[in-house]
Write an enzyme that holds these catalytic residues in place. Structure first.
Site, PDB file in Angstrom:
ATOM      1  N   HIS A 187       0.820  -1.202   0.000  1.00 24.73           N
ATOM      2  CA  HIS A 187       0.000   0.000   0.000  1.00 24.73           C
ATOM      3  C   HIS A 187       0.861   1.262   0.000  1.00 24.73           C
ATOM      4  O   HIS A 187       0.715   2.113   0.872  1.00 24.73           O
ATOM      5  CB  HIS A 187      -0.962  -0.009   1.196  1.00 24.73           C
ATOM      6  CG  HIS A 187      -2.310   0.540   0.860  1.00 24.73           C
ATOM      7  ND1 HIS A 187      -3.068   1.227   1.750  1.00 24.73           N
ATOM      8  CD2 HIS A 187      -3.016   0.519  -0.300  1.00 24.73           C
ATOM      9  CE1 HIS A 187      -4.207   1.594   1.172  1.00 24.73           C
ATOM     10  NE2 HIS A 187      -4.190   1.169  -0.078  1.00 24.73           N
ATOM     11  N   HIS A 199      -9.440   6.637   6.346  1.00 23.30           N
ATOM     12  CA  HIS A 199      -8.165   6.368   5.681  1.00 23.30           C
ATOM     13  C   HIS A 199      -7.463   7.669   5.334  1.00 23.30           C
ATOM     14  O   HIS A 199      -8.119   8.654   5.016  1.00 23.30           O
ATOM     15  CB  HIS A 199      -8.383   5.541   4.397  1.00 23.30           C
ATOM     16  CG  HIS A 199      -7.151   4.836   3.974  1.00 23.30           C
ATOM     17  ND1 HIS A 199      -6.240   5.403   3.116  1.00 23.30           N
ATOM     18  CD2 HIS A 199      -6.663   3.632   4.327  1.00 23.30           C
ATOM     19  CE1 HIS A 199      -5.238   4.557   2.960  1.00 23.30           C
ATOM     20  NE2 HIS A 199      -5.467   3.475   3.675  1.00 23.30           N
ATOM     21  N   ASP A 234      -9.102  -3.126   7.350  1.00 20.73           N
ATOM     22  CA  ASP A 234      -9.015  -3.808   8.648  1.00 20.73           C
ATOM     23  C   ASP A 234     -10.364  -4.231   9.217  1.00 20.73           C
ATOM     24  O   ASP A 234     -10.441  -5.210   9.961  1.00 20.73           O
ATOM     25  CB  ASP A 234      -8.301  -2.904   9.662  1.00 20.73           C
ATOM     26  CG  ASP A 234      -6.828  -2.794   9.347  1.00 20.73           C
ATOM     27  OD1 ASP A 234      -6.241  -3.836   9.010  1.00 20.73           O
ATOM     28  OD2 ASP A 234      -6.283  -1.684   9.417  1.00 20.73           O
TER      29      ASP A 234
HETATM   30  N1  COA Z   1     -13.580   7.123  13.924  1.00 16.35           N
HETATM   31  C1  COA Z   1     -14.129   8.301  14.262  1.00 16.35           C
HETATM   32  N2  COA Z   1     -13.760   9.474  13.697  1.00 16.35           N
HETATM   33  C2  COA Z   1     -12.804   9.410  12.769  1.00 16.35           C
HETATM   34  C3  COA Z   1     -12.209   8.215  12.359  1.00 16.35           C
HETATM   35  C4  COA Z   1     -12.648   7.044  12.973  1.00 16.35           C
HETATM   36  N3  COA Z   1     -12.109   5.868  12.629  1.00 16.35           N
HETATM   37  N4  COA Z   1     -11.298   8.478  11.395  1.00 16.35           N
HETATM   38  C5  COA Z   1     -11.307   9.803  11.213  1.00 16.35           C
HETATM   39  N5  COA Z   1     -12.209  10.365  12.034  1.00 16.35           N
HETATM   40  C6  COA Z   1     -12.526  11.773  12.154  1.00 16.35           C
HETATM   41  C7  COA Z   1     -11.430  12.480  12.938  1.00 16.35           C
HETATM   42  O1  COA Z   1     -11.668  12.450  14.330  1.00 16.35           O
HETATM   43  C8  COA Z   1     -11.489  13.855  12.369  1.00 16.35           C
HETATM   44  O2  COA Z   1     -12.608  14.516  12.911  1.00 16.35           O
HETATM   45  P1  COA Z   1     -12.561  16.099  13.209  1.00 16.35           P
HETATM   46  O3  COA Z   1     -12.378  16.730  11.857  1.00 16.35           O
HETATM   47  O4  COA Z   1     -13.867  16.375  13.856  1.00 16.35           O
HETATM   48  O5  COA Z   1     -11.375  16.314  14.111  1.00 16.35           O
HETATM   49  C9  COA Z   1     -11.799  13.606  10.895  1.00 16.35           C
HETATM   50  O6  COA Z   1     -12.474  12.348  10.854  1.00 16.35           O
HETATM   51  C10 COA Z   1     -10.544  13.558  10.035  1.00 16.35           C
HETATM   52  O7  COA Z   1      -9.693  12.557  10.527  1.00 16.35           O
HETATM   53  P2  COA Z   1      -8.106  12.641  10.630  1.00 16.35           P
HETATM   54  O8  COA Z   1      -7.649  12.055  11.938  1.00 16.35           O
HETATM   55  O9  COA Z   1      -7.629  14.017  10.311  1.00 16.35           O
HETATM   56  O10 COA Z   1      -7.680  11.716   9.470  1.00 16.35           O
HETATM   57  P3  COA Z   1      -6.218  11.139   9.250  1.00 16.35           P
HETATM   58  O11 COA Z   1      -5.999  11.103   7.797  1.00 16.35           O
HETATM   59  O12 COA Z   1      -5.202  11.834  10.064  1.00 16.35           O
HETATM   60  O13 COA Z   1      -6.342   9.680   9.872  1.00 16.35           O
HETATM   61  C11 COA Z   1      -6.669   7.435  10.158  1.00 16.35           C
HETATM   62  C12 COA Z   1      -6.517   8.559   9.149  1.00 16.35           C
HETATM   63  C13 COA Z   1      -6.702   6.117   9.419  1.00 16.35           C
HETATM   64  C14 COA Z   1      -5.457   7.415  11.115  1.00 16.35           C
HETATM   65  C15 COA Z   1      -7.979   7.648  10.938  1.00 16.35           C
HETATM   66  O14 COA Z   1      -9.079   7.571  10.063  1.00 16.35           O
HETATM   67  C16 COA Z   1      -8.129   6.658  12.073  1.00 16.35           C
HETATM   68  O15 COA Z   1      -7.580   6.889  13.165  1.00 16.35           O
HETATM   69  N6  COA Z   1      -8.843   5.521  11.846  1.00 16.35           N
HETATM   70  C17 COA Z   1      -8.982   4.516  12.858  1.00 16.35           C
HETATM   71  C18 COA Z   1      -7.769   3.616  12.876  1.00 16.35           C
HETATM   72  C19 COA Z   1      -7.697   2.707  11.689  1.00 16.35           C
HETATM   73  O16 COA Z   1      -8.690   2.125  11.285  1.00 16.35           O
HETATM   74  N7  COA Z   1      -6.492   2.564  11.159  1.00 16.35           N
HETATM   75  C20 COA Z   1      -6.250   1.741  10.013  1.00 16.35           C
HETATM   76  C21 COA Z   1      -5.977   2.590   8.830  1.00 16.35           C
HETATM   77  S1  COA Z   1      -5.876   1.648   7.344  1.00 16.35           S
END
Ligand code: COA
Length: 377
Positions: free
Chosen positions: A189, A263, A314
């Site tokens: 990826h 994501h 996941d």
């Molecule tokens: N559950 C709840 N809210 C979520 C979320 C989730 N899984 N993923 C993103 N959001 C929310 C964030 O809290 C943020 O909200 P806000 O704008 O009110 O602060 C918004 O969506 C944007 O998210 P952000 O953290 O800026 O996105 P990112 O690109 O930094 O993060 C991930 C991407 C994957 C780290 C994030 O979606 C996440 O933590 N997911 C859960 C963990 C996961 O499944 N990881 C595997 C990835 S393949």
């Protein structure tokens, strides 16, 4: 104001920053698509095996029939573990996180089968590809029984071998093929956190094993590979879809993360999710499940309705693995057993046109302070 003469561009988490060239994988947000060396993930998941995909990622093109047959035979021979590695695995305490077991196993293999200038280009990638499953199963069995075990399953495929070791019996063909597809989906990826870690370590001209140990460490976290285990913990705490809906609404209200959703690159869907969801559904039907899959689907509906967040690979992988009779602590290690192919391809690509990876920081500390001798502090 910047203290450096050069202009600085700051982006949180390096989001959207192009950090280098790569010919291995195209992960595209516009049409939510994923290609490995030009082949769509749908075609690969439907029409190939994990061994073909590993060959494709490492060697650059799909193998022909003879190459594949020889490759599978080669990997089969490389599944065994040296006695000294078994002794090390025996000494790892029972409560150890399984990702740490693989990290230690990888590191020790680097002591007894080190990379040297004479090491064949693909030797370490293939060795780790073939032996990570054996390492984990050996350690798991030893901790439970204090007995050594045979690692010879006679299974032709890596997916069959790994699942046979985990279940202690020949898996059903549907389970075996599901794991095979899952290994394909997890294989690569582009510049995700663990792959970028591997490339960063490789860029210092360090050795193969050090880079892979770093990748395992990065993958272990719940924001990356660890999310599949957290997703299973979430799903399995509910008895009904209604109960799940209520709790997910609470979590969102309290700004808690729901693992397995969202994501960094994709914005509307993860192209791998529907593929593994189909497998999760079929396996759940085969098992007569009326609880886990409906709860997972309800969580998906609520997350989309409330936040326009979609399941990443996941989320339904957790459900599929559950119905493959895989214990939850093994979910992220299975990701390692697959991603070792992508990591190794990136490591080799990094070495071909290497440039030390060393970005700069935006300094936010104090300005120049007058120095006080210790007697005056
Ligand atoms: N559950 C709840 N809210 C979520 C979320 C989730 N899984 N993923 C993103 N959001 C929310 C964030 O809290 C943020 O909200 P806000 O704008 O009110 O602060 C918004 O969506 C944007 O998210 P952000 O953290 O800026 O996105 P990112 O690109 O930094 O993060 C991930 C991407 C994957 C780290 C994030 O979606 C996440 O933590 N997911 C859960 C963990 C996961 O499944 N990881 C595997 C990835 S393949």
């Amino acid at each position: 104001m910047s203290t450096n003469a050069q202009e600085k561009k700051k982006v949180g988490g390096l989001a959207g920053i192009v950090a280098g060239d790569s010919a291995i994988c195209l992960c595209s947000a516009e049409d939510a698509s994923l290609l490995y060396r030009g082949y769509s993930i749908q075609d690969l998941a439907d029409k190939t095996t994990f061994e073909e995909v590993a060959w494709l990622l490492l060697r650059g093109s799909l193998p022909n029939g003879e190459e594949l047959k020889a490759y599978k035979a080669k990997l089969k021979k490389m599944r065994t573990l040296p006695e000294s590695l078994k002794e090390v695995l025996q000494r790892i305490p029972p409560q150890t996180h399984m990702m740490d077991v693989l990290r230690t196993g990888c590191s020790f293999l680097g002591n007894i089968e080190p990379e040297t200038p004479l090491t064949e280009k693909y030797a370490i990638a293939d060795r780790l590809l073939a032996s990570f499953g054996s390492m984990l199963a050996y350690w798991d069995h030893y901790q439970k029984t204090k007995q050594s075990r045979s690692l010879d399953t006679q299974e032709e495929s890596l997916a069959g071998h790994i699942l046979h070791l985990i279940q202690g019996k020949k898996p059903s063909e549907m389970q075996r093929r599901c794991l095979d597809v899952s290994l394909i989906l997890y294989a690569e990826h582009e510049f995700n956190a663990s792959t970028f870690t591997v490339r960063t370590i490789a860029s210092t001209l360090s050795d193969f094993y050090s880079a892979i140990c770093g990748g395992i460490g990065a993958l272990r976290g719940p924001l990356h590979g660890g999310a599949n285990e957290w997703a299973m913990a979430l799903i399995s705490q509910f008895i009904t879809p209604d109960e799940a809906e209520e709790e997910i609404l609470n979590m969102l209200h309290n700004k808690q993360l729901v693992m397995g959703f969202g994501h960094r690159v994709y914005t509307t869907s993860d192209p791998r999710s529907n593929i593994i969801k189909r497998w999760a559904k079929e396996l759940s039907q085969e098992a007569g499940d009326t609880k886990i899959f409906p709860i997972a689907e309800r969580i998906e509906q609520v997350m989309w309705r409330e936040k326009k967040l979609f399941p990443n690979l996941d989320f339904y992988s957790a459900v599929a693995y559950h119905f493959c009779e895989i214990p939850t602590p093994m979910f992220t290690p299975l990701f390692v057993m697959s991603r070792i192919s992508g990591w190794s391809a990136h490591l080799m690509e990094q070495r071909i046109a290497n440039k030390l990876i060393r970005p700069i920081s935006n300094y936010i500390g104090p300005t120049l302070q007058p120095f006080k001798p210790i007697s005056e502090r």
